[in-house]
Design a protein around this motif. Sequence first.
Motif, PDB file in Angstrom:
ATOM      1  N   UNK A  70      17.369   9.557 -12.151  1.00 16.55           N
ATOM      2  CA  UNK A  70      17.515   8.312 -11.389  1.00 16.55           C
ATOM      3  C   UNK A  70      16.361   7.369 -11.682  1.00 16.55           C
ATOM      4  N   UNK A  71      15.161   7.947 -11.815  1.00 16.85           N
ATOM      5  CA  UNK A  71      13.998   7.120 -12.150  1.00 16.85           C
ATOM      6  C   UNK A  71      14.181   6.465 -13.505  1.00 16.85           C
ATOM      7  N   UNK A  72      14.719   7.221 -14.432  1.00 15.95           N
ATOM      8  CA  UNK A  72      14.957   6.673 -15.768  1.00 15.95           C
ATOM      9  C   UNK A  72      15.966   5.536 -15.728  1.00 15.95           C
ATOM     10  N   UNK A  73      17.020   5.744 -14.953  1.00 18.03           N
ATOM     11  CA  UNK A  73      18.044   4.697 -14.834  1.00 18.03           C
ATOM     12  C   UNK A  73      17.434   3.433 -14.248  1.00 18.03           C
ATOM     13  N   UNK A  74      16.682   3.611 -13.153  1.00 17.64           N
ATOM     14  CA  UNK A  74      16.109   2.442 -12.484  1.00 17.64           C
ATOM     15  C   UNK A  74      15.104   1.733 -13.390  1.00 17.64           C
ATOM     16  N   UNK A  75      14.192   2.516 -13.971  1.00 16.52           N
ATOM     17  CA  UNK A  75      13.175   1.905 -14.822  1.00 16.52           C
ATOM     18  C   UNK A  75      13.817   1.255 -16.044  1.00 16.52           C
ATOM     19  N   UNK A  76      14.796   1.941 -16.605  1.00 16.81           N
ATOM     20  CA  UNK A  76      15.462   1.391 -17.786  1.00 16.81           C
ATOM     21  C   UNK A  76      16.186   0.094 -17.458  1.00 16.81           C
ATOM     22  N   UNK A  78      15.521  -2.018 -15.011  1.00 15.53           N
ATOM     23  CA  UNK A  78      14.564  -3.099 -14.746  1.00 15.53           C
ATOM     24  C   UNK A  78      13.957  -3.608 -16.051  1.00 15.53           C
ATOM     25  N   UNK A  79      13.605  -2.676 -16.901  1.00 12.47           N
ATOM     26  CA  UNK A  79      13.011  -3.080 -18.181  1.00 12.47           C
ATOM     27  C   UNK A  79      14.018  -3.901 -18.982  1.00 12.47           C
ATOM     28  N   UNK A  80      15.264  -3.468 -18.915  1.00 10.46           N
ATOM     29  CA  UNK A  80      16.299  -4.201 -19.656  1.00 10.46           C
ATOM     30  C   UNK A  80      16.390  -5.633 -19.145  1.00 10.46           C
ATOM     31  N   UNK A  81      16.348  -5.765 -17.801  1.00 10.51           N
ATOM     32  CA  UNK A  81      16.440  -7.118 -17.228  1.00 10.51           C
ATOM     33  C   UNK A  81      15.247  -7.954 -17.694  1.00 10.51           C
ATOM     34  N   UNK A  82      14.048  -7.318 -17.702  1.00 11.40           N
ATOM     35  CA  UNK A  82      12.849  -8.049 -18.118  1.00 11.40           C
ATOM     36  C   UNK A  82      12.898  -8.438 -19.582  1.00 11.40           C
ATOM     37  N   UNK A  83      13.508  -7.586 -20.357  1.00 10.75           N
ATOM     38  CA  UNK A  83      13.410  -7.797 -21.803  1.00 10.75           C
ATOM     39  C   UNK A  83      14.722  -8.233 -22.424  1.00 10.75           C
ATOM     40  N   UNK A  84      15.711  -8.503 -21.581  1.00  6.95           N
ATOM     41  CA  UNK A  84      17.020  -8.829 -22.133  1.00  6.95           C
ATOM     42  C   UNK A  84      16.891 -10.064 -23.034  1.00  6.95           C
ATOM     43  N   UNK A  90      13.214  -0.341 -27.076  1.00  7.74           N
ATOM     44  CA  UNK A  90      11.902   0.234 -26.793  1.00  7.74           C
ATOM     45  C   UNK A  90      11.924   1.084 -25.535  1.00  7.74           C
ATOM     46  N   UNK A  91      12.956   0.889 -24.711  1.00 10.19           N
ATOM     47  CA  UNK A  91      13.044   1.697 -23.488  1.00 10.19           C
ATOM     48  C   UNK A  91      13.126   3.186 -23.802  1.00 10.19           C
ATOM     49  N   UNK A  99      18.111   7.619 -19.555  1.00 12.06           N
ATOM     50  CA  UNK A  99      18.654   6.889 -18.417  1.00 12.06           C
ATOM     51  C   UNK A  99      18.628   5.396 -18.684  1.00 12.06           C
ATOM     52  N   UNK A 100      17.567   4.940 -19.351  1.00  7.48           N
ATOM     53  CA  UNK A 100      17.454   3.500 -19.610  1.00  7.48           C
ATOM     54  C   UNK A 100      18.546   3.036 -20.563  1.00  7.48           C
ATOM     55  N   UNK A 101      18.896   3.891 -21.496  1.00 10.07           N
ATOM     56  CA  UNK A 101      19.959   3.513 -22.448  1.00 10.07           C
ATOM     57  C   UNK A 101      21.264   3.361 -21.708  1.00 10.07           C
ATOM     58  N   UNK A 102      21.532   4.325 -20.816  1.00  7.43           N
ATOM     59  CA  UNK A 102      22.799   4.229 -20.048  1.00  7.43           C
ATOM     60  C   UNK A 102      22.781   2.965 -19.210  1.00  7.43           C
ATOM     61  N   UNK A 103      21.636   2.709 -18.559  1.00  6.15           N
ATOM     62  CA  UNK A 103      21.547   1.524 -17.703  1.00  6.15           C
ATOM     63  C   UNK A 103      21.700   0.253 -18.537  1.00  6.15           C
ATOM     64  N   UNK A 104      21.098   0.256 -19.692  1.00  7.14           N
ATOM     65  CA  UNK A 104      21.213  -0.908 -20.549  1.00  7.14           C
ATOM     66  C   UNK A 104      22.651  -1.156 -20.944  1.00  7.14           C
ATOM     67  N   UNK A 105      23.357  -0.065 -21.258  1.00 12.18           N
ATOM     68  CA  UNK A 105      24.753  -0.204 -21.644  1.00 12.18           C
ATOM     69  C   UNK A 105      25.586  -0.720 -20.482  1.00 12.18           C
ATOM     70  N   UNK A 106      25.268  -0.213 -19.289  1.00 11.78           N
ATOM     71  CA  UNK A 106      26.026  -0.646 -18.115  1.00 11.78           C
ATOM     72  C   UNK A 106      25.789  -2.129 -17.826  1.00 11.78           C
TER      73      UNK A 106
END
Lengths: 108, 204
Positions: A70-76, A78-84, A90-91, A99-106
């Motif tokens: 869950x931490x990975x999803x959340x951090x990923x 947020x980072x995606x939003x910052x770096x979109x 880089x996540x 988790x960040x990759x999944x979040x980024x894809x979502x």
Amino acid sequence: MTTEHNDDHMMHDLLARAAWPDAAPDLRARILHAVDVGAGETLPPAFMVAPFGMPHARFIFATLVFMVFAGGVAAGGLTHIDTVGTTTTTNNLYFGGSGSVIAAQLLQ
Amino acid sequence: MSEYSGNQYARRQDACPEEEIRLMGLIAGGDRDAFALILDRYMPSVFRFSYGLLKDHALAEDVTQESYLRLWRGAANWNPTGRVQSWLFRIAHNLCIDEIRTRRPQVDIDGAEGLLPAALPSQEGRIDARQNTHWIMTALQTLPERQRAALMLVYYNDLSNIEAAEIMEISVDALESLLARGRRNLKDVLKGTQDRVREGTGIK
């Protein structure tokens, strides 16, 4: 008679001479009552009880895995939003990257 | 307790009587009357054994109750190679050890003097039975729990060394070592008490 045998007799006499207490008169009834009401199914000690019927250690492990994910999803996310618009790959470099990759894809 | 028979010298496994095998079979089938028979037969000795280890009336009753509930639940899994009494003692012993290790601080033998009475004469310098009991109980509590359990099983409950070792899940040699140290420690503690009483009462 050996010294050890003498000691054995002495110890036996010593312990037998003591006026040992008796259990409460109702202990027998309490035990039979507990059997009657199904206390054979008594709950295990509190430390053994964990949600979802899991053993305690397994529950802690599952919780930790979930928290990391869950931490990975959340951090990923947020980072995606910052770096979109710049970079999201880089996540993958930090812990929880999957988790960040999944979040980024979502979020795309 | 029965008359001392010196049966700790009997180096053989005490077999379970046929009657108890039958009773345990009935208990496994949920027979409450059979359970009550086993309850009546061994409850006092299980309670006193637990009390000897814990020196706490309420806890000893809890241990006795839990031991019997486990017998009721586990009767179907009981292996009739030993006596029912031994099985109950083993459950009670494990429960007591758990209780001692989790809740009660270990009393150091060297610190036992403070627990024992300095001097308490009754009339004419005699020591009454109640006082004698108090000394013995208190002296027992100064021993490490394994020594205490070994003494209780062999000298109070009259079990053989083999049975006591099985209950405590140790070798017979280890049990005999515990007995030797327990005897020596108990004698030392009681002798110290006796000396203080003599000093207090003037008895020679």
